[in-house]
Each structure stands twice: as C-alpha cells, then as structure tokens.
Design a protein around this motif. Structure first.
Motif, PDB file in Angstrom:
ATOM      1  N   ASN A 106      -8.834  13.172  -9.094  1.00 48.44           N
ATOM      2  CA  ASN A 106      -8.531  11.754  -8.882  1.00 48.44           C
ATOM      3  C   ASN A 106      -7.302  11.403  -9.698  1.00 48.44           C
ATOM      4  O   ASN A 106      -7.020  12.030 -10.713  1.00 48.44           O
ATOM      5  N   ARG A 107      -6.584  10.356  -9.234  1.00 43.27           N
ATOM      6  CA  ARG A 107      -5.346   9.994  -9.927  1.00 43.27           C
ATOM      7  C   ARG A 107      -5.580   9.660 -11.395  1.00 43.27           C
ATOM      8  O   ARG A 107      -4.735   9.910 -12.244  1.00 43.27           O
ATOM      9  N   ALA A 108      -6.765   9.123 -11.691  1.00 43.35           N
ATOM     10  CA  ALA A 108      -7.080   8.790 -13.085  1.00 43.35           C
ATOM     11  C   ALA A 108      -7.027  10.038 -13.975  1.00 43.35           C
ATOM     12  O   ALA A 108      -6.724   9.942 -15.167  1.00 43.35           O
ATOM     13  N   ASN A 158       5.180   2.533   7.440  1.00 42.74           N
ATOM     14  CA  ASN A 158       5.854   3.409   6.480  1.00 42.74           C
ATOM     15  C   ASN A 158       6.527   2.514   5.440  1.00 42.74           C
ATOM     16  O   ASN A 158       7.508   1.843   5.735  1.00 42.74           O
ATOM     17  N   TYR A 159       5.968   2.516   4.216  1.00 48.30           N
ATOM     18  CA  TYR A 159       6.471   1.570   3.206  1.00 48.30           C
ATOM     19  C   TYR A 159       7.882   1.918   2.742  1.00 48.30           C
ATOM     20  O   TYR A 159       8.559   1.101   2.131  1.00 48.30           O
ATOM     21  N   ARG A 160       8.332   3.137   3.024  1.00 44.69           N
ATOM     22  CA  ARG A 160       9.707   3.499   2.642  1.00 44.69           C
ATOM     23  C   ARG A 160      10.722   2.931   3.626  1.00 44.69           C
ATOM     24  O   ARG A 160      11.885   2.757   3.307  1.00 44.69           O
ATOM     25  N   GLY A 194       3.921  -4.238  -8.663  1.00 45.51           N
ATOM     26  CA  GLY A 194       5.027  -4.067  -7.712  1.00 45.51           C
ATOM     27  C   GLY A 194       4.737  -4.628  -6.326  1.00 45.51           C
ATOM     28  O   GLY A 194       5.663  -4.902  -5.557  1.00 45.51           O
ATOM     29  N   TYR A 195       3.453  -4.783  -5.987  1.00 52.19           N
ATOM     30  CA  TYR A 195       3.100  -5.278  -4.648  1.00 52.19           C
ATOM     31  C   TYR A 195       2.461  -6.671  -4.687  1.00 52.19           C
ATOM     32  O   TYR A 195       2.108  -7.212  -3.633  1.00 52.19           O
ATOM     33  N   LEU A 196       2.316  -7.279  -5.861  1.00 53.09           N
ATOM     34  CA  LEU A 196       1.542  -8.523  -5.943  1.00 53.09           C
ATOM     35  C   LEU A 196       2.118  -9.620  -5.042  1.00 53.09           C
ATOM     36  O   LEU A 196       1.389 -10.240  -4.254  1.00 53.09           O
ATOM     37  N   THR A 223     -12.492  -1.525 -12.377  1.00 56.22           N
ATOM     38  CA  THR A 223     -12.401  -0.073 -12.555  1.00 56.22           C
ATOM     39  C   THR A 223     -13.818   0.483 -12.651  1.00 56.22           C
ATOM     40  O   THR A 223     -14.652  -0.035 -13.392  1.00 56.22           O
ATOM     41  N   LEU A 224     -14.089   1.489 -11.853  1.00 57.79           N
ATOM     42  CA  LEU A 224     -15.449   2.029 -11.742  1.00 57.79           C
ATOM     43  C   LEU A 224     -15.863   2.777 -13.008  1.00 57.79           C
ATOM     44  O   LEU A 224     -16.997   2.654 -13.476  1.00 57.79           O
ATOM     45  N   ARG A 225     -14.931   3.541 -13.555  1.00 58.80           N
ATOM     46  CA  ARG A 225     -15.282   4.428 -14.668  1.00 58.80           C
ATOM     47  C   ARG A 225     -15.848   3.672 -15.867  1.00 58.80           C
ATOM     48  O   ARG A 225     -16.747   4.159 -16.545  1.00 58.80           O
TER      49      ARG A 225
HETATM   50  N1  LIG Z   1     -10.264   1.109 -10.192  1.00 62.56           N
HETATM   51  C1  LIG Z   1     -11.027   2.102  -9.782  1.00 62.56           C
HETATM   52  O1  LIG Z   1     -12.249   2.075  -9.957  1.00 62.56           O
HETATM   53  C2  LIG Z   1     -10.395   3.276  -9.088  1.00 62.56           C
HETATM   54  C3  LIG Z   1     -11.186   4.335  -8.654  1.00 62.56           C
HETATM   55  C4  LIG Z   1     -10.564   5.396  -7.959  1.00 62.56           C
HETATM   56  C5  LIG Z   1      -9.186   5.365  -7.757  1.00 62.56           C
HETATM   57  N2  LIG Z   1      -8.463   4.324  -8.238  1.00 62.56           N
HETATM   58  C6  LIG Z   1      -7.003   4.253  -8.063  1.00 62.56           C
HETATM   59  O2  LIG Z   1      -6.722   4.335  -6.688  1.00 62.56           O
HETATM   60  C7  LIG Z   1      -5.442   4.933  -6.519  1.00 62.56           C
HETATM   61  C8  LIG Z   1      -5.532   6.057  -5.508  1.00 62.56           C
HETATM   62  O3  LIG Z   1      -6.254   7.121  -6.087  1.00 62.56           O
HETATM   63  P1  LIG Z   1      -6.394   8.499  -5.313  1.00 62.56           P
HETATM   64  O4  LIG Z   1      -7.209   9.389  -6.174  1.00 62.56           O
HETATM   65  O5  LIG Z   1      -6.777   8.233  -3.902  1.00 62.56           O
HETATM   66  O6  LIG Z   1      -4.878   9.012  -5.373  1.00 62.56           O
HETATM   67  P2  LIG Z   1      -3.999   9.704  -4.259  1.00 62.56           P
HETATM   68  O7  LIG Z   1      -4.823  10.630  -3.441  1.00 62.56           O
HETATM   69  O8  LIG Z   1      -2.813  10.277  -4.950  1.00 62.56           O
HETATM   70  O9  LIG Z   1      -3.548   8.485  -3.330  1.00 62.56           O
HETATM   71  C9  LIG Z   1      -2.503   7.610  -3.650  1.00 62.56           C
HETATM   72  C10 LIG Z   1      -1.672   7.421  -2.387  1.00 62.56           C
HETATM   73  O10 LIG Z   1      -0.770   6.347  -2.549  1.00 62.56           O
HETATM   74  C11 LIG Z   1       0.424   6.644  -1.833  1.00 62.56           C
HETATM   75  N3  LIG Z   1       1.483   5.800  -2.386  1.00 62.56           N
HETATM   76  C12 LIG Z   1       2.277   6.026  -3.461  1.00 62.56           C
HETATM   77  N4  LIG Z   1       3.136   4.990  -3.645  1.00 62.56           N
HETATM   78  C13 LIG Z   1       2.858   4.093  -2.667  1.00 62.56           C
HETATM   79  C14 LIG Z   1       3.402   2.824  -2.328  1.00 62.56           C
HETATM   80  N5  LIG Z   1       4.393   2.279  -3.029  1.00 62.56           N
HETATM   81  N6  LIG Z   1       2.865   2.165  -1.268  1.00 62.56           N
HETATM   82  C15 LIG Z   1       1.845   2.693  -0.556  1.00 62.56           C
HETATM   83  N7  LIG Z   1       1.308   3.906  -0.838  1.00 62.56           N
HETATM   84  C16 LIG Z   1       1.809   4.589  -1.869  1.00 62.56           C
HETATM   85  C17 LIG Z   1       0.602   8.139  -2.041  1.00 62.56           C
HETATM   86  O11 LIG Z   1       1.287   8.897  -1.094  1.00 62.56           O
HETATM   87  P3  LIG Z   1       2.613   8.522  -0.225  1.00 62.56           P
HETATM   88  O12 LIG Z   1       3.501   7.765  -1.158  1.00 62.56           O
HETATM   89  O13 LIG Z   1       3.170   9.848   0.177  1.00 62.56           O
HETATM   90  O14 LIG Z   1       2.120   7.740   0.952  1.00 62.56           O
HETATM   91  C18 LIG Z   1      -0.849   8.642  -2.018  1.00 62.56           C
HETATM   92  O15 LIG Z   1      -1.258   9.060  -0.715  1.00 62.56           O
HETATM   93  C19 LIG Z   1      -4.971   5.370  -7.897  1.00 62.56           C
HETATM   94  O16 LIG Z   1      -4.108   4.387  -8.412  1.00 62.56           O
HETATM   95  C20 LIG Z   1      -6.260   5.405  -8.692  1.00 62.56           C
HETATM   96  O17 LIG Z   1      -6.054   5.223 -10.063  1.00 62.56           O
HETATM   97  C21 LIG Z   1      -9.046   3.292  -8.906  1.00 62.56           C
END
Ligand SMILES: NC(=O)c1ccc[n+]([C@@H]2O[C@H](COP(=O)([O-])OP(=O)(O)OC[C@H]3O[C@@H](n4cnc5c(N)ncnc54)[C@H](OP(=O)(O)O)[C@@H]3O)[C@@H](O)[C@H]2O)c1
Length: 326
Positions: free
Chosen positions: A40-42, A190-192, A219-221, A263-265
């Motif tokens: 996970n990204r965390a 496509n956000y780019r 950045g998206y708010l 945040t879940l953790r």
């Molecule tokens: N708060 C919580 O409880 C909780 C729990 C789990 C995860 N999260 C968070 O959720 C997020 C995703 O986690 P994950 O594990 O699924 O990570 P991940 O698999 O890396 O997914 C993140 C995705 O965001 C895309 N992305 C990057 N910049 C972007 C932008 N500006 N606009 C739109 N998309 C963009 C990335 O790929 P592309 O740019 O190539 O599209 C990627 O596919 C992380 O920030 C993580 O910390 C939070």
C-alpha cells in the motif's frame, strides 16, 4: 521468523529481509503464519520515515495479509488453528508471522487464492468505510474516483458499479483508463491531458459528482469542490499533493457540500472490527461470487519488497502488488 525491516528511513534499498523474534498473540489476538501481504502507498511513507506505526503495532510494514491461523490468544472464539484467513493489520504484514486482533480477520473468499486474498482487506475496508458508511453513495449517483488504476481505485470502481453508481475515474495513462473501463468505469478522464473538473461537468451535463473519493488532497481541493454536485460529499483519504490548501467556504455552502477525511490505520481496534464485520456481511458475498475481485498487477517474493516499492513509486502498476513469503 523472517521479516522485512526498515534499516533506516530512506529509499527502497533500506528494506531488508532478516531474521527477527517471532510475535506472540496477546489476549484477543490470533497468530497468523503469513502466506502473503500486499503493498500500500502508506508503506512507502513508513519506509521514508513519515508515517510511523501506531502505538503497539508491529514495527514492520504491511497493512494486510493472508495466511493460516497458527495459534489463538486467550479468549479468542469463532476461529480455529489451521483455518485460512486474511486480515486487516496496523502493521507487520511483511513478515512470516503476525499477531492481529481477532476482530480484524476475514475468511479467504471462495473465488480467490490464498495469495490473492492478501490484496483485499486494506482497500476493501477503506473504500467501504469511506464511500458507503461515510459518504453514503446511493444508486444512480455519480462517484468520481481519483487514481482509478491504483489499488484503491480498482476496488472502488467495482464497488461503485455494483452499488448502481455512475463511475468516473481519473488516471494518468490510457493503459490505466482501459483497465478502469474493463472494470466498469463509465467516464474516463486522463488528468494529464484534461482538467478533470471541466471534463466531469461536461460528461454529467453540469451535475458533477455526488461523491468524490480523493487521494490527492490539497492539489485537488479547489477542483474537487468545483466538480462537486449539490449535496455532494468529498471523502478524502490521501495527501499525495499536500495537506494545506485554501477552501472556498462560500462555494461549499452554496453546494451544501460535505468534506470528510479519515485514515483507517489509526482507528482504534474496535472501529476496525466494526468495519471488518460490515465488510464481511456486505462485501464478502460479492467477492465469493467473483462480482468483486482483487486486481493483481503481479506477485513477488516478500524478500523483494524493495523492488515492489520501486514499482509503486514509479506508478507502473495497475491494481495491487502481492508479496509472497515463499
Ligand atoms: N486514509 C486511508 O485510510 C487510506 C487507506 C488506504 C489508502 N489510502 C491512500 O489512498 C491512496 C491510494 O493508495 P493505493 O495503495 O491504491 O496506491 P496506488 O496503487 O499507487 O494508487 C494511486 C494511484 O493514483 C494515481 N495518481 C497519481 N497522481 C494522480 C493525480 N494527480 N490524479 C489522479 N490520479 C493520480 C496513480 O497512477 P497514475 O498517475 O499513473 O494514474 C496510481 O494509480 C494513497 O494516497 C494512500 O495513502 C488511504
């Protein structure tokens, strides 16, 4: 046992697979012989030293796992040694054994392998608790998911579609947008190339998103607010582009909007158990039936956790990366 330790805060090279003491299950906990964990990204943030584990959690990274119950702590009922399970963790999944409160266990779904099941608990519990329990997504509403190609995104698309929502996604490549379409997403941005708020407004005839699952933060708010429908709810769960931004309260007020963030953790074990219970009742039957499935980019040996972190940092994966202990 072996575990992936973070030798010092830094890049993927600081992850080391070494021998460490076995954990013991405390009262109310279960000891799992881990078959797999998932990234996970965390975990990247923890490795860099920005996201320390909550008090009492194992020091090793890993917010989810699958495996076989090896021992039951005092007072645990309803589970037996030898049973195959997956679990939501506060940490410690990158290891051959982990102890976890029994309330955070789920049985392995009928439609997945033991290894694939490791990729489910964190994303399913996060999406369910935010999009459904928090933001109360209803059938016919529009759900905007940022990062549709990621672990959270691929889960949210499937759950959103099953709930009868119109699903819009953002992603940074055509390849990921194609994967989102295959999962059922209706509006692909496509956000780019495009301003997502403008594109979403066009695609919804000026209505916007009733619910936005946001992983980007500051950045998206402003654009999330612009893209929000009347009575809309923004569920923020990530801060990939910062944590501080200006908020136009007048616009939020005029839309009768809600912004929530969790945040879940860091949630107490009782709250995690309550979410896991709701997921077991409402989502697991869908996973059993194959309606919701984990999207696995690849499986790697756990000792190659550093390589998995390089892949996630480059965002070259779609869905989840699984780490197998063998
Ligand atoms: N708060 C919580 O409880 C909780 C729990 C789990 C995860 N999260 C968070 O959720 C997020 C995703 O986690 P994950 O594990 O699924 O990570 P991940 O698999 O890396 O997914 C993140 C995705 O965001 C895309 N992305 C990057 N910049 C972007 C932008 N500006 N606009 C739109 N998309 C963009 C990335 O790929 P592309 O740019 O190539 O599209 C990627 O596919 C992380 O920030 C993580 O910390 C939070």
């Amino acid at each position: 046992m072996h575990a992936v330790i973070i030798s010092e805060p830094g890049g993927p090279e600081v992850l080391q697979w070494i021998e460490v003491p076995d954990p013991q299950p405390a009262p109310g906990e279960v000891l799992i012989d881990v078959a797999a964990s998932a990234v996970n990204r965390a975990d990247m943030m923890q490795r860099q030293g920005f996201y320390p584990p909550p008090q009492g959690a194992p020091a090793y990274p890993g917010l989810e796992c699958s495996g076989t119950i090896a021992a039951l702590g005092e007072g645990v009922a309803g589970w037996r040694v030898g049973e195959q399970v997956c679990a939501l963790l506060a940490g410690g999944g990158y290891a051959e054994k982990v102890a976890v409160p029994a309330g955070q266990l789920l049985r392995v779904p009928q439609s997945t392998t033991l290894f694939e099941a490791a990729a489910l608990p964190e994303t399913v519990c996060t999406v369910y608790s935010n999009v459904f329990q928090g933001a109360r997504l209803a059938s016919g509403e529009t759900l905007l998911i940022h990062g549709g190609g990621g672990g959270i995104g691929t889960t949210a698309i499937q759950l959103g579609k099953h709930a009868g929502a119109i699903v819009a996604v953002t992603a940074g490549s055509q390849e990921k947008l194609d994967a989102c379409r295959e999962l059922g997403a209706d509006i692909l941005i496509n956000y780019r190339e495009d301003d997502f708020a403008e594109r979403l407004m066009e695609a919804t005839g000026g209505h916007g998103a009733d619910v936005i699952l946001d992983i980007i933060g500051a950045g998206y708010l402003a654009r999330n607010l612009a893209a929000l429908a009347p009575d809309g709810r923004i569920a923020n769960i990530g801060l990939q582009q910062g944590r501080t931004a200006e908020l136009d309260l007048s616009l939020l007020m005029s839309k009768r909007g809600t912004i929530m963030s969790t945040t879940l953790r860091a949630r107490p074990a009782e709250q995690k158990a309550s979410i896991v219970k709701a997921v077991a009742a409402n989502v697991w039957p869908l996973v059993d039936a194959g309606v919701i499935r984990p999207v696995i980019d690849r499986e790697l040996p756990m000792r190659q956790a550093g390589e998995a972190h390089r892949i996630m940092t480059a965002s070259s994966h779609t869905g989840k990366i699984v780490l197998r202990t063998e």
